[in-house]
Design an enzyme around this catalytic site. Structure first.
Site, mmCIF file in Angstrom:
data_model
loop_
_atom_site.group_PDB
_atom_site.id
_atom_site.type_symbol
_atom_site.label_atom_id
_atom_site.label_comp_id
_atom_site.label_asym_id
_atom_site.label_seq_id
_atom_site.Cartn_x
_atom_site.Cartn_y
_atom_site.Cartn_z
ATOM 1 N N HIS A 20 -12.414 -126.964 -101.926
ATOM 2 C CA HIS A 20 -12.081 -126.638 -103.309
ATOM 3 C C HIS A 20 -13.056 -125.598 -103.821
ATOM 4 O O HIS A 20 -14.254 -125.751 -103.662
ATOM 5 C CB HIS A 20 -12.103 -127.901 -104.165
ATOM 6 C CG HIS A 20 -11.055 -128.882 -103.727
ATOM 7 N ND1 HIS A 20 -11.314 -129.882 -102.827
ATOM 8 C CD2 HIS A 20 -9.730 -128.955 -104.013
ATOM 9 C CE1 HIS A 20 -10.199 -130.553 -102.601
ATOM 10 N NE2 HIS A 20 -9.224 -130.012 -103.289
ATOM 11 N N HIS A 70 -7.409 -125.043 -104.254
ATOM 12 C CA HIS A 70 -7.420 -126.009 -103.163
ATOM 13 C C HIS A 70 -7.017 -125.219 -101.938
ATOM 14 O O HIS A 70 -6.092 -124.435 -102.006
ATOM 15 C CB HIS A 70 -6.361 -127.097 -103.332
ATOM 16 C CG HIS A 70 -6.386 -127.808 -104.639
ATOM 17 N ND1 HIS A 70 -6.619 -129.150 -104.737
ATOM 18 C CD2 HIS A 70 -6.204 -127.372 -105.897
ATOM 19 C CE1 HIS A 70 -6.553 -129.528 -106.002
ATOM 20 N NE2 HIS A 70 -6.301 -128.467 -106.734
ATOM 21 N N CYS A 106 -9.511 -133.881 -103.692
ATOM 22 C CA CYS A 106 -9.934 -133.079 -104.843
ATOM 23 C C CYS A 106 -10.700 -133.860 -105.910
ATOM 24 O O CYS A 106 -11.734 -133.377 -106.389
ATOM 25 C CB CYS A 106 -8.776 -132.304 -105.457
ATOM 26 S SG CYS A 106 -7.137 -132.908 -105.077
ATOM 27 N N GLN A 139 -8.107 -133.888 -93.435
ATOM 28 C CA GLN A 139 -7.853 -132.510 -93.835
ATOM 29 C C GLN A 139 -9.146 -131.717 -93.763
ATOM 30 O O GLN A 139 -10.211 -132.242 -94.071
ATOM 31 C CB GLN A 139 -7.358 -132.475 -95.284
ATOM 32 C CG GLN A 139 -6.008 -133.110 -95.491
ATOM 33 C CD GLN A 139 -5.584 -133.011 -96.944
ATOM 34 O OE1 GLN A 139 -6.319 -133.416 -97.836
ATOM 35 N NE2 GLN A 139 -4.402 -132.485 -97.184
ATOM 36 N N ASP A 170 -10.432 -129.820 -95.863
ATOM 37 C CA ASP A 170 -10.134 -129.535 -97.256
ATOM 38 C C ASP A 170 -11.283 -128.775 -97.904
ATOM 39 O O ASP A 170 -12.433 -128.992 -97.567
ATOM 40 C CB ASP A 170 -9.947 -130.879 -97.975
ATOM 41 C CG ASP A 170 -8.967 -130.779 -99.121
ATOM 42 O OD1 ASP A 170 -8.513 -129.657 -99.413
ATOM 43 O OD2 ASP A 170 -8.667 -131.817 -99.718
ATOM 44 N N LYS A 212 1.463 -122.513 -104.663
ATOM 45 C CA LYS A 212 0.645 -122.354 -103.457
ATOM 46 C C LYS A 212 1.157 -121.255 -102.551
ATOM 47 O O LYS A 212 2.311 -120.838 -102.635
ATOM 48 C CB LYS A 212 0.575 -123.670 -102.691
ATOM 49 C CG LYS A 212 1.917 -124.233 -102.285
ATOM 50 C CD LYS A 212 1.742 -125.534 -101.494
ATOM 51 C CE LYS A 212 3.088 -126.075 -101.066
ATOM 52 N NZ LYS A 212 2.987 -127.249 -100.212
ATOM 53 N N ARG A 239 -1.926 -141.724 -96.836
ATOM 54 C CA ARG A 239 -0.714 -141.607 -97.640
ATOM 55 C C ARG A 239 0.357 -142.501 -97.057
ATOM 56 O O ARG A 239 0.525 -142.572 -95.841
ATOM 57 C CB ARG A 239 -0.209 -140.157 -97.658
ATOM 58 C CG ARG A 239 -1.211 -139.229 -98.295
ATOM 59 C CD ARG A 239 -0.669 -137.813 -98.387
ATOM 60 N NE ARG A 239 -1.742 -136.913 -98.807
ATOM 61 C CZ ARG A 239 -1.634 -135.595 -98.848
ATOM 62 N NH1 ARG A 239 -0.503 -135.025 -98.510
ATOM 63 N NH2 ARG A 239 -2.655 -134.855 -99.243
#
Length: 639
Positions: free
Chosen positions: A387, A512, A336, A383, A385, A466, A365
């Site tokens: 946004h 997200h 992000c 991911q 991912d 979420k 991570r």
RNA sequence: GCUGGAGUAGCUCAGUUCGGUAGAGCAAUCGCCUCGUAAGCGAUAGGUCAGGGGUUCGAGUCCCCUCUCCAGCUCCA
């Protein structure tokens, strides 16, 4: 005091029974069949023991093995029976908790010597004796003082006891020699337990707290019908057979290497094909839905994560800092912040919104060594991912659009799914009012759309609530799927803005979202979902062409070239006997085998054997088979 | 990270009881076979027995430490 009481049944009928009657008496009055089948009762909305006297006029619903609550009851009682058996052999064992869980039950014991698999067999046999003794489960209300006396040898129970308020009703349950602090209710007696099995033993912290004593937990499961138990055990076997770590090695999809490090996945060519197909599919899908693809670096200045709050809230999950020219850098744990920086590359107008940035972004991570698991729990993952930056007004429409995306995506892979709304966790950033607002917006969209969902209290990310989508795989297991997170916090921290039609600065809202989540976890899950037998569009090798003998190699390789020309992943296999090659292709779970011999060469055909279909082969004209493959791939058929 | 279990050839596993210097099947390589729907035949090669230290004349085997993997706990995409 009245001599009789009025009992209202679920169908609205009212029965008059003597005062002090139990739910069992009510069942008996309705019919002997029900009396036999009844296990417990719901009295004025509360689940109680079958033989407990009714409080007065009340509503009674009898619970039989057909009710969803019944299984919990059975398993809770099974846990007590287990503890009864364990205490028989280890009288000194401290007793912890023994609740029913989704797939069975467990009981935690404080013992000096951990349990062995042989112990489990012994306990299972002793449980048998407890069941045969058919001890009634006897409920008793006690004062805190009495309870202290009863459990003076059980430090774990005493600790739990101290948490009761002084005026709270404390109950204990006895079955034969075993007494437990327990709120109940239970089955009428141990004899009701028929089909159960102890499965495993492992350490578990007292009260789930890793600073506390480690207890020994025994897991088991129980069902009403023998068939259900057998089915459950077979499912566990089936799950073992589908293990993505085993299939991943056999099918050469992925590997890990100690020289690279734990929890870091190396994608082999076959696995990479699957991943690439998924990425291509998703790119196409999201571009149609108005997303723009971006790329951001893997390593970024630590300052960025100070702004984003990751250093404050997520540092324990981040890889350590790298120093360079006096600056500190971090491997990104999330995508992000980078996307926000792209948004902020120039001033934004409301006319541009919503802006949707998508990236197959690889994040790192730190995960504790004990939690790593194949591709499902790793330290580096990619991911899918995205946004979305939009105005507050645009949020509902964006969430709507996301629900459409999720639906389309999951249908493609053949996953049914459920939805969870995860709310504010304890460790959270930002104003609780913003949280409530965000939560209610998510709720509103779900409700308007008529989506069934459950609430996961406190399960949100630190920056926003979420929606979690849980996939249900081919053998009924649930997996983490897409998530959509609403974020009012990062826009604040980064002071993201757009210029509105009023020519004033405004703060956009950020969403997200991931569909696949992590490529690693998703593909790991797919391996198990398909048991390694990928649908044609994903299969690393789609067709294997097998000439009967060397004589037909040229003919066969001509056809392979033609298939490859058309974009089909086809290969020639000419070594060894035909039987050998068929067997190998079946084990490799290759969707189609095409045999070419004298007959096929003469007729310009190919004898097609479908994976798993045995000898049921079908002879195709070669062009027709090619068209059929193209059709099946193009439609991403699941068969 | 914690508790318990396990690491022997690429894979699956014997060998550990009683310490005497490592074995099978599959896979691989080579050769023979030219084959019609789930393993054709033969040969060869492959191991610092997870790593390190110790006990011993001698350790895969006994002891200690470390690493990794597995199950669970805790945590999560």
């Amino acid at each position: 005091m009245a001599q009789t009481i009025q009992v209202t049944l679920p169908d609205g009928k009212v029965l008059e029974v003597p005062a002090e009657s139990s739910s069992y008496d009510v069942a008996a009055k309705i019919g002997p069949g029900l009396a036999k089948a009844a296990l417990a009762a719901e009295v004025d909305g509360e689940l109680v023991d079958l033989h407990r006297p009714l409080p007065g006029d009340c509503a009674v619903r009898l619970i039989t093995d057909r009710d969803p609550e019944a299984l919990e009851l059975l398993r809770h009682s099974a846990a007590h029976v287990l503890a009864t058996a364990v205490r028989e052999h280890r009288p000194e064992a401290e007793i912890g908790f023994g609740p029913p869980i989704e797939e069975g039950f467990y009981y935690d014991f404080g013992v000096d010597e951990p349990f062995t698999p042989e112990d489990l067999e012994t306990f299972q046999e002793t449980m048998e004796e407890v069941v045969e003794s058919d001890y009634p489960f006897e409920r008793q209300e006690v004062t805190k003082e009495e309870a202290r006396e009863l459990f003076h040898d059980d430090p774990l129970k005493l600790e739990r006891l101290e948490e009761f308020a002084s005026d709270e009703v404390i109950t204990v349950y006895r079955d034969g020699p075993f007494l437990d602090l327990c709120k109940g209710p239970h089955l009428p007696s141990t004899g009701y337990l028929k089909n159960y099995k102890l499965l495993s033993a492992a350490g578990a912290y007292w009260r789930g707290d890793e600073t506390r004593q480690m207890l020994q937990r025994i897991y088991g499961t129980a069902f009403f019908k023998e068939k259900e138990l057998t089915k459950h055990l077979e499912r566990l076997e089936e799950a073992k057979k589908r293990d993505h770590r085993v299939l991943g090695r056999e099918l050469e999809l992925f590997t890990v290497d100690q020289r690279v490090g734990s929890g870091l996945i190396l994608w082999q060519p076959a696995g990479s094909i699957i991943r690439n197909e998924i990425e291509e599919y998703e790119k196409d899908l999201i571009e149609r839905h108005g997303y723009e693809i971006v790329y951001t670096p893997h390593v970024m200045s630590e300052k960025l994560f100070e702004i984003s709050g990751h250093l404050e809230n997520f540092e324990e999950n981040m890889f350590g800092a790298m120093e360079m020219e006096g600056g500190r850098y971090r491997a990104k744990p999330m995508n992000c912040p980078g996307h926000i920086c792209i948004y902020q590359a120039h001033q934004r107008s409301y006319r541009e919104l919503p802006i949707r940035y998508a990236e197959f972004g690889t994040v790192y991570r730190y995960e504790r060594s004990g939690v790593l698991h194949g591709m499902l729990r790793v330290r580096g993952f990619t991911q899918d991912d995205a946004h979305v930056f939009c105005t507050e007004d645009q949020v509902p429409a964006e969430i709507e659009a996301l629900l459409d995306l999720v639906e389309e995506m999951l249908t493609t892979f053949g996953y049914p799914y459920t939805v969870e709304l995860a709310t504010r966790p304890e460790k959270a950033m930002g104003d609780p009012r913003m949280w409530r607002k965000a939560e209610s917006e998510l709720r509103a969209v779900l409700e308007e759309r008529g989506v069934a969902y459950t609430v996961d209290e406190g399960g949100g990310a630190f920056y926003g609530p979420k929606l979690d989508f849980k996939l249900i795989d081919a053998i009924g297991r649930r997996w983490q799927g897409p998530t959509v997170q609403l974020d009012f916090n990062l826009p604040e921290r980064f002071e993201i803005e757009y210029i509105g039609d009023d020519n004033e600065r405004h703060r956009p809202v950020m969403l997200h979202r991931v569909l696949i989540g992590s490529m690693e976890r998703f593909v790991g899950g797919l391996i198990e979902h398909y048991a390694g037998a990928f649908p044609l569009w994903l299969a690393p090798e789609q067709v294997r062409i097998l000439p009967i003998s060397e004589q037909w190699v040229e003919e066969a390789s001509g056809y392979v070239a033609r298939l490859r020309e058309a974009g089909i992943r086809a290969r020639l296999e000419e070594r060894e006997s035909l039987s050998y090659r068929i067997r190998e292709a079946e084990l490799r779970k290759i969707p189609y085998m095409g045999v070419i011999g004298e007959r096929e060469a003469r007729e310009g055909t190919v004898a097609v054997r479908r994976r798993g279909a045995g000898k049921k082969q079908e002879v195709f004209d070669r062009s027709a088979f090619l068209d059929r493959l193209k059709e099946e791939i193009g439609s991403r058929s699941l068969d």
